[in-house]
Design an enzyme around this catalytic site. Structure first.
Site, short mmCIF file in Angstrom:
data_model
loop_
_atom_site.label_atom_id
_atom_site.label_comp_id
_atom_site.label_asym_id
_atom_site.label_seq_id
_atom_site.Cartn_x
_atom_site.Cartn_y
_atom_site.Cartn_z
N PRO A 127 -16.70 82.85 30.89
CA PRO A 127 -15.75 81.87 31.43
C PRO A 127 -14.69 81.52 30.39
CG PRO A 127 -18.01 81.22 31.90
CD PRO A 127 -18.08 82.37 30.95
N GLU A 128 -13.43 81.57 30.80
CA GLU A 128 -12.33 81.21 29.92
C GLU A 128 -11.85 79.80 30.29
OE1 GLU A 128 -9.55 84.51 29.51
OE2 GLU A 128 -11.14 85.92 30.02
N LYS A 181 -12.83 76.09 25.51
CA LYS A 181 -13.86 76.59 26.42
C LYS A 181 -15.14 75.75 26.37
CE LYS A 181 -12.28 81.33 25.54
NZ LYS A 181 -12.70 82.69 25.13
N HIS A 210 -34.09 82.28 35.31
CA HIS A 210 -32.86 82.07 34.54
C HIS A 210 -32.44 80.61 34.48
CE1 HIS A 210 -32.58 86.35 34.31
NE2 HIS A 210 -32.38 86.50 35.61
N ARG A 254 -28.15 85.45 30.22
CA ARG A 254 -28.17 86.01 28.86
C ARG A 254 -28.78 85.07 27.82
NH1 ARG A 254 -23.95 89.93 28.97
NH2 ARG A 254 -24.50 90.51 26.84
N ARG A 314 -13.07 95.54 22.65
CA ARG A 314 -12.88 94.97 23.99
C ARG A 314 -12.02 95.89 24.86
NH1 ARG A 314 -13.54 89.21 24.45
NH2 ARG A 314 -14.24 88.25 22.51
#
EC number: 3.2.2.23
Length: 273
Positions: free
Chosen positions: A2-3, A58, A91, A110, A262
């Protein structure tokens, strides 16, 4: 990951859901996510009332008045609010039981997300240590310091922008969009840009991140807002994820290269080195 537009959209959703709610109890299944004292996190939060939901770059900030939680979603983090029973999910890692009977759950496939519980007086020093740049607004993101920093750096412009030191909030999606809009090749050394190009990068950073906020962020893989809704910014992306498609500006084929590890999308005709 997420940005800034996605995190801001999450913040706005959580603000609607959580303001005035008091934490009754909490459970942490992955202690490594707590980067400050684990015992303090468990013992100091019950009884705290959420007075504001804020954001810096962020980072999400749960503001309890004297105490704050600084939360970073990293790659896959998201918040879910359950009004009754919480379903089993491997999760789900943090559970905040609230005074209206609901439960705020932090989900992270993650397990990269982080939480810092701080006294509010420590907030400024925290972000100073992170060397976090200004917010991407006309009021806070001033052009002259940005130009000066670019003129003194030989780093490629994309990795430099991703460092968060010059401006907060850009990630891989939006930096590709900014550089396409500014007609700047991502590999160009910052100090080799013309002043006109520097100004375009500055202005497009503000414009595109604000558009991302207005469109509720980009749902590319798993991102959802705090209300479980998709963003729509993905429908407005010009180059990110468009490999092999015609450039909207010149009809040349969009290509994807590797830069700093990237995937990087660009138009080789519009964005010449």
């Amino acid at each position: 990951m997420p940005e800034l537009p996605e995190v801001e959209t999450v913040r706005r959703g959580l603000e609607k859901l959580l303001l005035g709610r008091t934490i009754l109890s909490l459970e942490v299944k992955v202690p490594k996510m707590i980067k400050t004292s684990y015992d303090s996190f468990l013992h100091d939060l019950p009884g705290q009332t959420i007075q504001a939901m804020r954001r810096r770059g962020k980072y999400l900030i749960f503001d309890f008045g004297q105490l704050i939680i600084i939360s970073h979603l990293r790659m896959e983090g998201k918040y879910l609010l359950f009004t009754d029973q919480v379903p089993d999910n491997k999760h789900f890692h943090l559970f905040f039981k609230l005074d209206d009977g609901s439960t705020l759950v932090y989900q992270d496939v993650r397990k990269f997300g982080t939480f810092d519980l701080l006294d509010r007086k420590q907030e400024e020093a925290y972000f100073t240590r992170k060397e976090l740049g200004p917010e991407p607004t006309k009021k806070t993101f001033k052009y002259v310091p940005f130009e000066r920093a670019l003129m003194h750096s030989g780093k490629s412009i994309k990795p430099l922008l991703l460092e968060q030191k010059l401006v907060a909030g850009l990630g891989n999606i939006y930096v590709d969009e900014v550089l396409w809009a500014a007609k700047v090749h991502p590999e160009t050394p910052a100090n080799k840009l013309s002043k006109a190009a520097m100004k375009r990068v500055h202005d497009q950073t503000i414009a595109i991140l604000q558009l991302g906020i207005a469109k509720g962020g980009s749902t590319i893989r798993t991102y959802r807002n705090a209300l479980g809704e998709d963003g729509t910014m993905q429908n407005y992306l010009q180059v990110y994820g468009k490999t092999g498609q015609p450039c909207p500006r010149c009809a040349s084929m969009i290509v994807k290269i590797k830069l700093g590890g990237r995937g990087t999308h660009l138009c080789p005709h519009c964005q010449k080195r």
